[in-house]
Design a protein around this motif. Sequence first.
Motif, PDB file in Angstrom:
ATOM      1  N   ARG B   4     -14.049  50.861 -36.765  1.00  0.00           N
ATOM      2  CA  ARG B   4     -13.375  51.349 -37.970  1.00  0.00           C
ATOM      3  C   ARG B   4     -11.855  51.285 -37.812  1.00  0.00           C
ATOM      4  NH1 ARG B   4     -14.146  57.219 -40.827  1.00  0.00           N
ATOM      5  NH2 ARG B   4     -12.962  56.656 -42.679  1.00  0.00           N
ATOM      6  N   GLU B   5     -11.411  51.671 -36.617  1.00  0.00           N
ATOM      7  CA  GLU B   5      -9.978  51.630 -36.316  1.00  0.00           C
ATOM      8  C   GLU B   5      -9.448  50.201 -36.460  1.00  0.00           C
ATOM      9  OE1 GLU B   5      -6.914  54.138 -35.679  1.00  0.00           O
ATOM     10  OE2 GLU B   5      -9.035  54.637 -35.958  1.00  0.00           O
ATOM     11  N   LYS B   7     -10.704  47.837 -38.278  1.00  0.00           N
ATOM     12  CA  LYS B   7     -10.691  47.450 -39.695  1.00  0.00           C
ATOM     13  C   LYS B   7      -9.460  48.005 -40.399  1.00  0.00           C
ATOM     14  CE  LYS B   7     -15.051  46.680 -41.988  1.00  0.00           C
ATOM     15  NZ  LYS B   7     -16.130  47.387 -42.713  1.00  0.00           N
ATOM     16  N   LYS B   8      -9.140  49.254 -40.038  1.00  0.00           N
ATOM     17  CA  LYS B   8      -7.994  49.911 -40.648  1.00  0.00           C
ATOM     18  C   LYS B   8      -6.710  49.133 -40.339  1.00  0.00           C
ATOM     19  CE  LYS B   8      -5.911  54.444 -41.148  1.00  0.00           C
ATOM     20  NZ  LYS B   8      -5.682  55.724 -40.482  1.00  0.00           N
ATOM     21  N   ARG B   9      -6.597  48.767 -39.065  1.00  0.00           N
ATOM     22  CA  ARG B   9      -5.415  48.013 -38.654  1.00  0.00           C
ATOM     23  C   ARG B   9      -5.331  46.690 -39.393  1.00  0.00           C
ATOM     24  NH1 ARG B   9      -5.025  48.421 -32.177  1.00  0.00           N
ATOM     25  NH2 ARG B   9      -4.846  50.674 -32.085  1.00  0.00           N
ATOM     26  N   SER B  11      -6.630  45.945 -42.264  1.00  0.00           N
ATOM     27  CA  SER B  11      -6.274  46.149 -43.676  1.00  0.00           C
ATOM     28  C   SER B  11      -4.793  46.433 -43.827  1.00  0.00           C
ATOM     29  CB  SER B  11      -7.092  47.294 -44.278  1.00  0.00           C
ATOM     30  OG  SER B  11      -6.604  48.541 -43.836  1.00  0.00           O
ATOM     31  N   GLU B  12      -4.235  47.172 -42.855  1.00  0.00           N
ATOM     32  CA  GLU B  12      -2.806  47.434 -42.914  1.00  0.00           C
ATOM     33  C   GLU B  12      -2.021  46.156 -42.708  1.00  0.00           C
ATOM     34  OE1 GLU B  12      -2.058  50.581 -40.159  1.00  0.00           O
ATOM     35  OE2 GLU B  12      -2.892  52.032 -41.584  1.00  0.00           O
ATOM     36  N   PRO B  17      -5.903  47.322 -49.658  1.00  0.00           N
ATOM     37  CA  PRO B  17      -6.135  48.774 -49.741  1.00  0.00           C
ATOM     38  C   PRO B  17      -7.295  49.193 -48.866  1.00  0.00           C
ATOM     39  CG  PRO B  17      -5.861  47.843 -51.915  1.00  0.00           C
ATOM     40  CD  PRO B  17      -5.859  46.701 -50.961  1.00  0.00           C
ATOM     41  N   ASN B  18      -7.138  50.386 -48.279  1.00  0.00           N
ATOM     42  CA  ASN B  18      -8.137  50.880 -47.343  1.00  0.00           C
ATOM     43  C   ASN B  18      -9.518  51.032 -47.943  1.00  0.00           C
ATOM     44  OD1 ASN B  18      -6.677  51.043 -45.037  1.00  0.00           O
ATOM     45  ND2 ASN B  18      -5.905  53.095 -45.458  1.00  0.00           N
ATOM     46  N   ASP B  19      -9.557  51.531 -49.188  1.00  0.00           N
ATOM     47  CA  ASP B  19     -10.869  51.829 -49.784  1.00  0.00           C
ATOM     48  C   ASP B  19     -11.701  50.581 -49.963  1.00  0.00           C
ATOM     49  OD1 ASP B  19      -9.023  51.068 -51.699  1.00  0.00           O
ATOM     50  OD2 ASP B  19     -10.171  52.009 -53.312  1.00  0.00           O
ATOM     51  N   MET B  21     -11.405  47.792 -48.053  1.00  0.00           N
ATOM     52  CA  MET B  21     -11.723  47.277 -46.719  1.00  0.00           C
ATOM     53  C   MET B  21     -12.760  48.153 -46.017  1.00  0.00           C
ATOM     54  SD  MET B  21     -10.559  44.644 -45.132  1.00  0.00           S
ATOM     55  CE  MET B  21     -10.969  43.965 -43.529  1.00  0.00           C
ATOM     56  N   LEU B  22     -12.569  49.444 -46.127  1.00  0.00           N
ATOM     57  CA  LEU B  22     -13.411  50.345 -45.338  1.00  0.00           C
ATOM     58  C   LEU B  22     -14.558  50.949 -46.130  1.00  0.00           C
ATOM     59  CD1 LEU B  22     -10.559  52.239 -43.534  1.00  0.00           C
ATOM     60  CD2 LEU B  22     -11.968  50.436 -42.605  1.00  0.00           C
TER      61      LEU B  22
END
Lengths: 436, 89
Positions: B4-5, B7-9, B11-12, B17-19, B21-22
Amino acid sequence: MFLFRLMNFIIGYVTITVRGEAPEKFINMAATRGIFLWDIARRGEQSMRVNVRLSAVRPLRHIARRTRCGFRITRRTGLPFLWMRLARRKALAFGAVLFVLGLYLLSSFVWTIEVTGNSKVSTADILSVASGVGLNRGMPKWRLDCPAVERALKTKLPTISWAGVYVKGTRVAIEVVEKTLPEEKNQSPAHIAAIKAGLIKEVLVFSGHAAVKEGDTVVPGQVLISGIVPPPEEPKANEPPMSETQTEKTVPRQPTYVHAAGIVRARVWYEGYGEAPLVETGQRFTGREITRVCMKIKAREIILAGPQKIPFLHYETDVSVKKPPPWRNLRLPVELVISKYREVENYRLVRDRAEARRLAGERALKAVQGQLPQGARVVHKQLDELVVKEPESLVRVKALVESLEEIGTEQPFTPGQEPHNQLSAPPETASFPSRQ
Amino acid sequence: MAWREWKKRLSEFLEIPNDVMLNLPRVVLMGNLQAFIENHRGILEYTPQIVRVGIEEGELEITGEKLILRNILPDEICVEGMIKAITFK
């Protein structure tokens, strides 16, 4: 949101109550299958109330079986259900159609004709001309030819310069404009005579021969400005006589006859009398009133608006009855009775002498005011109390009013039939025999 | 959690947007009157006092009073009523 509700109403929706172990499951499954649910509210431990479109009810059965829930339709809303109910009540539907049809049919006739703008031509004349072209009360609107009626009005009534005919619902409005004809100037010989007695204040002669002068007293009917203009004065005898004058003298000069015109103002006196009692009793309105509207069918009266009992002790009644217009010799036995009840009360008024005198004076002046013609200017007024021997509970006042006003009026005459003395009378005598 | 981490990176880094991607829920609150929850995974529990909505990885709990579900669509829920708290579990 409104559009959404309207859509739902048109399509039709039902409110269902879902019962089961886990109604949430039912809702989840319905939502994932694309069934639109709204206004979900919990009713109890195991039941929920859900709104759903009519078209989604069938697939819901399947979902209910899968989630081991049951549902019951508690309310049906929308056009399809309304339509179904109407289809069951055929008479109602038929009545509604009949009503609309009747409304349409009855509104396609001319029920009233209204004439406006006429002052010299009578309404009856206009209506009779209009009915000659076919515009009658009760005729169907589709047979009405407005331009033809307008043309007929203009050609048949010469005093009308323009006519407009409009249809406004079931009312036909005839609007006319009358010709303003120039006033024909009367040139026939006429005097200006007095209409009332008075003291001449000023004489202004436009045409004619002044028969009175300032300071004269005149009586009604007396000639003020004569329409007979005497020939110019003869040259004096001591002037050098000309050869022609001799011959002229033998021929009496003829007076000329004119239509006399001018303004004669005179001081005119009026008397008026007024009285006021010291103690006044009577009835007067309190200002409170009640309106009652009744429908009268044959002998029975049905109160549509207003109270059953009149809450006044003393009252006066104004009744106006509205009846439907008769057709042929049929008349409906229905009428609308509008009664107005106005409360009255007895009163007793005690005045002192000064107040009564003032009131009597006012009344006396008012009595004079009624006699005064338009344009009269009040120069002087005087109030006298009339005292009778024995004391009475009444104050009498006499008003004496002096006004300055025009007293001349036209009085035609035929030349040659004049009494001779009118011609020869010198102007200062001022007391012509009245020619009436 | 590492995934998850990551994926967050990502997406950044990609500015996505996070929603999206995650696969996170997007909650829109209108004061305390309405809550729109997008990207949900169904209702878990519903009573007038509590609404539990399933989301990717866990659940979302709305507590309040006189709660009703205004509407439910496959990816959106609207909760109406007097909302007191929103909790992630």
